[in-house]
Scaffold this active site. Sequence first.
Site, PDB file in Angstrom:
ATOM      1  N   LYS A 268      52.702   3.103 -13.806  1.00  0.00           N
ATOM      2  CA  LYS A 268      53.767   3.001 -14.805  1.00  0.00           C
ATOM      3  C   LYS A 268      53.537   1.823 -15.751  1.00  0.00           C
ATOM      4  O   LYS A 268      53.575   1.966 -16.988  1.00  0.00           O
ATOM      5  CB  LYS A 268      55.116   2.829 -14.098  1.00  0.00           C
ATOM      6  CG  LYS A 268      56.286   2.630 -15.055  1.00  0.00           C
ATOM      7  CD  LYS A 268      57.464   1.987 -14.356  1.00  0.00           C
ATOM      8  CE  LYS A 268      57.128   0.558 -14.003  1.00  0.00           C
ATOM      9  NZ  LYS A 268      58.290  -0.256 -13.644  1.00  0.00           N
TER      10      LYS A 268
ATOM     11  N   LYS B 231      56.461  -9.635 -20.238  1.00  0.00           N
ATOM     12  CA  LYS B 231      56.240  -8.996 -18.934  1.00  0.00           C
ATOM     13  C   LYS B 231      55.105  -7.980 -19.030  1.00  0.00           C
ATOM     14  O   LYS B 231      54.273  -7.867 -18.119  1.00  0.00           O
ATOM     15  CB  LYS B 231      57.521  -8.290 -18.472  1.00  0.00           C
ATOM     16  CG  LYS B 231      57.408  -7.543 -17.140  1.00  0.00           C
ATOM     17  CD  LYS B 231      57.151  -8.468 -15.972  1.00  0.00           C
ATOM     18  CE  LYS B 231      56.937  -7.738 -14.651  1.00  0.00           C
ATOM     19  NZ  LYS B 231      58.135  -7.059 -14.139  1.00  0.00           N
TER      20      LYS B 231
ATOM     21  N   THR C 193      61.042  -3.030 -15.440  1.00  0.00           N
ATOM     22  CA  THR C 193      59.861  -3.169 -16.297  1.00  0.00           C
ATOM     23  C   THR C 193      59.778  -1.935 -17.183  1.00  0.00           C
ATOM     24  O   THR C 193      59.443  -0.832 -16.722  1.00  0.00           O
ATOM     25  CB  THR C 193      58.588  -3.315 -15.446  1.00  0.00           C
ATOM     26  OG1 THR C 193      58.709  -4.483 -14.635  1.00  0.00           O
ATOM     27  CG2 THR C 193      57.362  -3.458 -16.328  1.00  0.00           C
TER      28      THR C 193
END
Length: 1315
Positions: free
Chosen positions: A544, A476, A398
């Site tokens: 994150k 995503k 990701t």
Amino acid sequence: MAEKVVGFVGLDEVSLELAASLLHSGYAVQAFETSGQLLDDFSKLGGKKCANLNETGQGVSALVILISNVEQIHDLFYGAEGVLKEDYQMEVVVDMYALKAGSEVSNGKFVVISSGQSESTSRAQPILSAMSEKLIVFEGDIGAGSKSKMVIELLEGIHFVASIEAMSLGVQVGIHPCIIYDIISNAAGNSWVFKNYVPHLLKGNQSAHLLNAFTRNLGIVLDTAKSLVFPLPLLTVAHQQILAGSSHAAKDTEDTALLKVKKQKLEMVWEMLCGVNIIDAANEEPYHPEELARQLSAKSKTVKRIGFIGLGAMGFGMATHLVKSNFTVLGFDVYKPTLSRFEKEGGIPGSSPAEVSKDADVLVVMVTNESQAESVLYGDNGAVAALPSGASIVISSTVSPAFVSQLERRLQSEQKNLKLVDAPVSGGVIKAANGTLTIMASGAEEALEHAGSVISALSEKLYIINGGCGAGSGVKMVNQLLAGVHIASAAEAMAFGARLGLNTRLLFDVIKNSAGTSWMFENRAPHMVENDYTPLSALDIFVKDLGIVSRECSSRRVPLHVSNAAHQLFLSGSASGWGRIDDSAVVKVYETLTGVKVEGKRPALSKESVLSSLPSDWPIDPIQDIITLTQKNSKTLVVLDDDPTGTQTVHDIDVLTEWSIESLVEQFSKKPKCFFILTNSRSVSSDKEPDAAVSVTGEVDAWIICPFFLQGGRYTIGDVHYVADSDRLIPAGETEFAKDASFGYKSSNLREWVEEKTGGRIPASSVASISIQLLRKGGPEAVCERLCSLKKGSTCIVNAASDRDMAVFAAGMIKAEMKGKSFLCRTAASFVSARIGIIPKAPLLPTDLGISSYKTGGLIVVGSYVPKTTKQVDELLLQRGHALKRIEVSVDKIAMKSIEEREEEIAQTAETADVYLRSGRDTLVMTSRLLVVGKNASHSLEINGKVSSALVEIVRRITTKPRYILAKGGITSSDLATKALEAKRAKIVGQALAGVPLWQLGPESRHPGVPYIVFPGNVGDNNAVADVVKSWAHPGRLSTKELLLNADNGGYAVGAFNVYNLEGIQAVVSAAEELRSPAILQIHPSALKQGGVPLVACCISAAKQATVPITVHFDHGSSKQELVEILELGFDSVMVDGSHLSFKENISYTKYISSLAHAQGLLVEAELGRLSGTEDDLTVQDYEAKLTDINQANEFIDATGIDALAVCIGNVHGKYPDSGPNLRLDLLKDLYDLCSKKGVQVVLHGASGLGEDIIKECIKLGVRKFNVNTEVRKAYMESLTSIGKDLVHVMESSKEAMKAVVSEKMLLFGSAGKA
């Protein structure tokens, strides 16, 4: 009938449907409403119109009142036309909030949330259940419905703004809004609000009224939070966004008057809030990502060699799945043990990114973040330099869209035709290992075709996103935005609910059925409620991921207020040290700030406070009535018990361990009032067990659930089942019993427990109950009435907190049965004894069963793993470890290792236990205490089965008949009784301890009549097992007095053998054990002078360890000071030798020592008269010797209180003269007659040298103790003349020589075989 009539004051769309449900359920419904249209609709449903409020309340059992504000309450109830104008008795009050379920499973069904005191909600439950598909009841003060509604609105508001932010960011990244919606609505970022509101918003057909409703409702929530001093940062930001949107909408509206119906489109609001025109984007022509994925699969190139970097939790599963899919996979990870695991799975480990990239067709990168991706691609031994020309790189980490776009440009500059696929994944560890991930892939067509077979192998859902590299990561990113916000909002909602005083476990149930639910809420909120932050996905991941969102929104100038606020919450959690635990731990930020606890545990309660707060017991004990009714009733109560522990409260009842037709016919022919059948119903799942029973008995009127068991500390109060722990009541769902790997549960509330165990087939809302208030205020008649009113086939909980409660219920149930009702009962042991009118009796002891003299050891088998059992075993070893032989069976060997190792462990255990039991030692056979748990419930059950079968085989192989058997744990006791001991029936004779059944095994068993103590795993305090073992232990060493009393009763004598060293002690003990004879180890003062205290300690230790009765005696104590010291050394008896004194001095001396010795429980022997001869260098000349005077003996015994009299009748110490002994047997007879009348035993010193005939005659005349010294000493001295090769040979030969003499004397004295 009044009890079937419900009144409604006020109607709306929701209440009309509720009324319809009541009508369909057979209730009569009447209503008053000012709106004629609503009243007409109600009438069409079959309801009765009422002219006024007062009429609505007439003749009803329940009144449903709709109010919009609290000011209405007084007028509705007490106004001129109020409901309570007439004399009206309002017994109970509950509140109710009805909503249409928002979850996919129960979408559109009505959920009713109610609250009130336990008695009130119990009374209202049938009506509330009839109105709803699902009923959720909060116990306590009313108001839970409105509080739950506020929490739901909080979530709706946050989810609404988050949905707008997500769509705005996605569009700005270049993703079609409809594509975002289609993917997210089937992914972890989905919510009810997203799925149901976004389509309307995309079409532009929502009015500003929606924002106004949000503004109003969220304002109420925030005002409430302020009054509670509780921070709601996410809702505050969302509210501000919605306020901004409302103001923009209002400015753009031509006429903002509330009475106007004109709707304002929200396109401008979206654009003003986020700077993105979503409507225009939505109107563009969409494409179909899944169709593109299908096309890609057909065009994918063949890949032979894959490099894989990053074998973390997700990466390892992905890489090993590729191996299983017949790809050649080289893997690298910085954590070396992972590489070893990967190699075992068939992968090829590499030492660096470069090594796994060499000659790879496709390289998959699955590292944590962008910096790690940069390092493995371009750092030392980086992958890019090693990759062959034409290779493809798949980035599944990701990362931000910007990072991927920049990476693609860098790869193009390498001039190696390296291709890049942007393919972030979603789905978790399990889906990674199974190849069922969701993958959002983007990139150039050539790159996608080259890596297509790899990403297809890893995915169940594959979406090809147009827009080039970065588009996949864009989708995503949007998903993670929503997922992160939904986790944080779940934390805010659950913490706020806890602050409102709501039960968070129930609150979760409410929200997951409402418009406030989301995929992440339903997945993560249980972690918060369970306080279980085992990292399935670490909190730092969202630090994150939302950090990526924050950077992208900043660079693209899209304001995302709620998303950034959520990011700050995750940052706060990480800064607090929670970064590596589960992301649901973000709730701890709220807990730390506010002091609330979201964990949904019911609190432990003060036992004393709870029990004292209950009404007084029903004043009349119904047991005698139950006995009378049972005697009149010809029916037999049959108890099906899944393990033997259910026999805890009965006595003089049979239990069958097999149920053939013949055995059942035989049992019923006895016409017992009750008997037990030991079943294997634990092998039947909880939801099928009722069906199995009904298939035999036919349909019953009700299932009764009654787990109250006083001796086990089990109470049911307010439908919640508690387990007593010292002075606290612990909700059962929070105890170790609920955590059982195979039979565990979560619910403490028994209504919810029924729903849990039946998989929802019987909803909690349909479960009835009988309250303690009804039992204690209404008695058996009220119980009967309640049972007779139950709907056929229903389930009913019985509350109870005393044996009297249980008896009242049993009496009421019998009355209901006499009216033709039938019931099947799932109960604890207390119900059975109450139902048949058993009056308790005291716990039984070995003496009650006549086994106290049995010499074999008792067998204690422990298989139960509940923590209580482990604590009880620890205490048993602490208290009784010195007297027990302990054998620990390795669970690892019998359940996890090879058949050979299992067999060796079983055989060794059985052989060792046999030896211990045969030697009279109580023996503990216990499984190792480290709990071995399987991968799942069925695997754990398999391990339990292996452990149980091993214990069965161990006990089966033990040939010695134990004095008693104690089996700890339900499954253990069941399997041992039926399989190891082959018992087909047993008699429940009573209890060994309160709640601990005691059986006697039937004649067909391997050990007929042996007491079998069935010790449940959940009964007693930590001392309980130790207490039972202590009371059932062998009586231990007999005293010298008991030894001589037994000899007097048996007509034999006991030898008292003088010992001087270890060999002498061993000789006496060995001879005694071999001949099963009692014996006395005797120490003379001269021996004590040489051997000291160690000699005494050695004698005492040998006596304790002997398998026959042996005592330690001090002989010829002629010094007062010496004897006073001797009394403290642990002797069992002493001889007070005042024969050298005058008669009066002898009496004074002996009396003094006797009083001291008796205070310590020691037998006292004294000598009257004086023997001639030499013993241990002490010589009495013939002229000093004196026979015992019968008259003096009478006075001496009375004056001193001695227990044994050493008589002088011509016997001597040492050797007799050549002419032989000349004993006055007539004097002996007279002395015995005297002594026997006074309970004093006769002792004869100087037995060495007496002939066999004389000895036997002396025994006939009452001598019960013979002192033997000279002959034993002579044997020892003579053995020294045969010199052995070593000192050990000298020891052995001397011991054997003395043993031969001792054995001969024991046979002569008649004591052999008497132990």
